[in-house]
Design a protein around this motif. Structure first.
Motif, PDB file in Angstrom:
ATOM      1  N   GLY A   2       1.018  -1.375   0.153  1.00  0.00           N
ATOM      2  CA  GLY A   2       0.270   0.211  -0.391  1.00  0.00           C
ATOM      3  C   GLY A   2       0.708   1.154   0.070  1.00  0.00           C
ATOM      4  N   GLY A  55      -4.965  -1.630   2.474  1.00  0.00           N
ATOM      5  CA  GLY A  55      -6.546  -2.211   2.314  1.00  0.00           C
ATOM      6  C   GLY A  55      -7.385  -1.412   2.168  1.00  0.00           C
ATOM      7  N   SER A  61      -5.988   1.031  13.397  1.00  0.00           N
ATOM      8  CA  SER A  61      -6.826   2.497  13.417  1.00  0.00           C
ATOM      9  C   SER A  61      -7.840   2.384  14.731  1.00  0.00           C
ATOM     10  N   GLY A  89       1.225   5.782   3.001  1.00  0.00           N
ATOM     11  CA  GLY A  89       2.576   4.734   2.298  1.00  0.00           C
ATOM     12  C   GLY A  89       2.866   5.730   2.085  1.00  0.00           C
ATOM     13  N   ASN A  98      -1.405  -2.536  -5.508  1.00  0.00           N
ATOM     14  CA  ASN A  98      -2.645  -2.995  -6.428  1.00  0.00           C
ATOM     15  C   ASN A  98      -3.108  -1.986  -7.564  1.00  0.00           C
ATOM     16  N   LEU A  99      -2.258  -0.963  -6.252  1.00  0.00           N
ATOM     17  CA  LEU A  99      -3.255   0.966  -7.120  1.00  0.00           C
ATOM     18  C   LEU A  99      -4.698   0.656  -7.832  1.00  0.00           C
ATOM     19  N   SER A 100      -5.334   0.274  -6.180  1.00  0.00           N
ATOM     20  CA  SER A 100      -6.472  -0.085  -6.442  1.00  0.00           C
ATOM     21  C   SER A 100      -7.046   1.436  -6.130  1.00  0.00           C
TER      22      SER A 100
HETATM   23  N1  LIG Z   1      -6.145   7.805   5.919  1.00  0.00           N
HETATM   24  C1  LIG Z   1      -6.214   7.821   7.313  1.00  0.00           C
HETATM   25  O1  LIG Z   1      -6.573   8.923   8.156  1.00  0.00           O
HETATM   26  C2  LIG Z   1      -6.233   6.738   7.920  1.00  0.00           C
HETATM   27  C3  LIG Z   1      -6.851   6.010   9.901  1.00  0.00           C
HETATM   28  C4  LIG Z   1      -6.519   5.441  10.292  1.00  0.00           C
HETATM   29  C5  LIG Z   1      -6.044   3.878   9.882  1.00  0.00           C
HETATM   30  N2  LIG Z   1      -5.657   4.175   8.358  1.00  0.00           N
HETATM   31  C6  LIG Z   1      -5.353   2.881   7.815  1.00  0.00           C
HETATM   32  O2  LIG Z   1      -3.698   3.432   7.295  1.00  0.00           O
HETATM   33  C7  LIG Z   1      -3.914   2.428   6.061  1.00  0.00           C
HETATM   34  C8  LIG Z   1      -3.271   3.651   5.066  1.00  0.00           C
HETATM   35  O3  LIG Z   1      -4.231   4.902   4.613  1.00  0.00           O
HETATM   36  P1  LIG Z   1      -4.468   5.155   3.289  1.00  0.00           P
HETATM   37  O4  LIG Z   1      -4.988   6.725   4.047  1.00  0.00           O
HETATM   38  O5  LIG Z   1      -3.059   6.404   2.899  1.00  0.00           O
HETATM   39  O6  LIG Z   1      -5.494   5.139   2.716  1.00  0.00           O
HETATM   40  P2  LIG Z   1      -5.172   4.804   0.890  1.00  0.00           P
HETATM   41  O7  LIG Z   1      -6.396   4.211   0.340  1.00  0.00           O
HETATM   42  O8  LIG Z   1      -4.621   5.519   0.451  1.00  0.00           O
HETATM   43  O9  LIG Z   1      -4.093   3.879   0.670  1.00  0.00           O
HETATM   44  C9  LIG Z   1      -3.841   2.286   0.404  1.00  0.00           C
HETATM   45  C10 LIG Z   1      -3.435   1.530  -0.300  1.00  0.00           C
HETATM   46  O10 LIG Z   1      -3.528   0.011  -0.747  1.00  0.00           O
HETATM   47  C11 LIG Z   1      -3.444  -0.343  -1.334  1.00  0.00           C
HETATM   48  N3  LIG Z   1      -3.517  -2.009  -1.524  1.00  0.00           N
HETATM   49  C12 LIG Z   1      -5.243  -1.590  -0.754  1.00  0.00           C
HETATM   50  N4  LIG Z   1      -5.840  -3.096  -0.641  1.00  0.00           N
HETATM   51  C13 LIG Z   1      -4.675  -3.423  -1.876  1.00  0.00           C
HETATM   52  C14 LIG Z   1      -4.445  -5.036  -2.112  1.00  0.00           C
HETATM   53  N5  LIG Z   1      -5.552  -5.771  -1.928  1.00  0.00           N
HETATM   54  N6  LIG Z   1      -2.990  -5.630  -2.516  1.00  0.00           N
HETATM   55  C15 LIG Z   1      -2.391  -4.191  -3.039  1.00  0.00           C
HETATM   56  N7  LIG Z   1      -2.855  -3.360  -2.538  1.00  0.00           N
HETATM   57  C16 LIG Z   1      -3.588  -2.916  -2.055  1.00  0.00           C
HETATM   58  C17 LIG Z   1      -4.414   0.949  -2.743  1.00  0.00           C
HETATM   59  O11 LIG Z   1      -3.768   0.446  -3.890  1.00  0.00           O
HETATM   60  C18 LIG Z   1      -3.550   2.069  -1.797  1.00  0.00           C
HETATM   61  O12 LIG Z   1      -2.082   2.632  -2.321  1.00  0.00           O
HETATM   62  C19 LIG Z   1      -5.229   1.734   5.584  1.00  0.00           C
HETATM   63  O13 LIG Z   1      -4.906   0.068   5.942  1.00  0.00           O
HETATM   64  C20 LIG Z   1      -6.203   2.759   5.908  1.00  0.00           C
HETATM   65  O14 LIG Z   1      -7.639   1.541   6.636  1.00  0.00           O
HETATM   66  C21 LIG Z   1      -5.316   5.482   7.220  1.00  0.00           C
END
Ligand SMILES: NC(=O)c1ccc[n+]([C@@H]2O[C@H](COP(=O)([O-])OP(=O)(O)OC[C@H]3O[C@@H](n4cnc5c(N)ncnc54)[C@H](O)[C@@H]3O)[C@@H](O)[C@H]2O)c1
Length: 330
Positions: A7, A74, A116, A13, A32-34
């Protein structure tokens, strides 16, 4: 020693990857760039792949001689998780199990996990401390709580070293202005407010102005994304120094109300930000503020961004430069 960053193309990330790179860590991003962006990873070794693809994951561990993992990958949209629990359990829980089993097969024994504040649900009392029970109020939080439990069990049974970092609300952007927050769809308050300032949205919706807070709106704990990134580096050093597995809250310790965020954003952007009031959302607690003393004491973490204004300024700098997000530079 090479760190696999799952991620790493996402919001938190990519900021952590930038810091790891600056500090000279060897790493490879697996994503996976989802919801992530390839553009956020300039000059970084990258494998496009899914957590559920055990074969590619295993190949990546071999090719890059992976020793450690930072696991951001995630899905994290709360509303979606309630409508599609299958998607969330598969991606966040089964995907993580695939990752952990691949780690064991390749003798990689350290993992930092993006947990989280959602694991607490409607916690009673402020600030919320790590000892508060896990009681998630939605499926997204449930997937995080399940993974935390799996990590504990793998720690006991297989000697896996882990740190679960429970972030509160990540916000802001790197001061270089080169990377920032670009979720599609966006559900987080600060980018939504800034999109309103950019006239990409007509108004911002405030869910409930009748809470027992100073201005009636909910209070949340915002933590700058680069402070989160610092915590990951400290947590990795903590595990590499053979210290014990643990769980830490990562928050600012200061709550800011929705109204304060909107007013501060209006000052920073020099615009009028229109808002409308809607009824409270079910399951939205009045106040969510982290107690982060444990991360300060044990990891030596010192968040640098304590003022809401500064956090919003860094986010605004990114939004002005990339009003359409990645791929849409002004
Ligand atoms: N942003 C927040 O405020 C926050 C708060 C609490 C927890 N989190 C957790 O922190 C993590 C990062 O958050 P974020 O805001 O950067 O999210 P984000 O959606 O920007 O990043 C998640 C990354 O994971 C990749 N991904 C998702 N599923 C995948 C899979 N099956 N295989 C490979 N790659 C996959 C996506 O393409 C993306 O690049 C997450 O797990 C999120 O639950 C974030």
């Amino acid at each position: 020693m090479t760190i696999l960053v799952t991620g790493g193309a996402g919001y938190v990330g990519s900021h952590t990857v930038k810091k790891l790179k600056e500090k000279g860590y060897s790493l490879v991003v697996y994503d996976n760039l989802s919801s992530g962006h390839r553009e956020a990873l300039e000059g970084v070794p990258f494998v496009e792949g899914d957590l559920l693809d055990g074969k590619l994951l295993s190949h990546t561990f071999c090719s890059f001689r992976v020793t450690d993992v930072i696991h951001f990958a995630g899905l994290s949209i709360v509303g979606e998780s309630m409508l599609q629990p299958d998607k969330y359990y598969l991606n966040n829980v089964v995907g993580t199990l695939t990752l952990l089993n691949t780690m064991l097969a390749h003798k990689a024994r350290r993992i930092i996990f993006s947990s989280s504040a959602a694991v607490y649900g409607e916690a009673e009392g402020v600030p919320i401390l790590e000892e508060c029970p896990r009681n998630p109020a939605n499926i997204y939080g449930q997937t995080k709580a399940i993974v935390e439990k799996i990590l504990e069990d793998y720690g006991k049974a297989y000697g896996l070293g882990y740190v679960s970092l429970r972030y509160f609300n990540a916000c802001g952007a790197d001061e270089s202005g080169s990377i920032g927050e670009d979720h599609r769809p966006e559900t987080h308050l600060i980018p939504l407010v800034l999109q309103t300032a950019l006239k990409k949205r007509e108004e911002i919706c405030i869910f409930g102005e009748d809470y027992a807070t100073k201005d009636g709106t909910c209070i949340r704990d915002y933590i700058h994304v680069n402070d989160l990134a610092d915590a990951h580096l400290l947590a990795m050093e903590h595990l590499r120094s053979d210290r014990v597995s643990d769980v830490f809250n990562l928050g600012n310790g200061n709550g800011f109300s929705v109204r304060e965020v909107i007013n501060t954003a209006a000052e920073v952007t020099g615009t009028v930000i229109s808002s409308e009031t809607a009824p409270r959302r079910i399951g939205d607690p009045e106040v969510l503020v982290a107690g982060s003393a444990k991360a300060r004491d044990i990891l030596g973490w010192r968040p640098k961004y304590t003022e809401l204004r500064k956090m919003i300024e860094t986010a605004w700098q990114w939004h002005v430069k990339y009003p359409q997000g990645f791929g849409g530079r002004n």
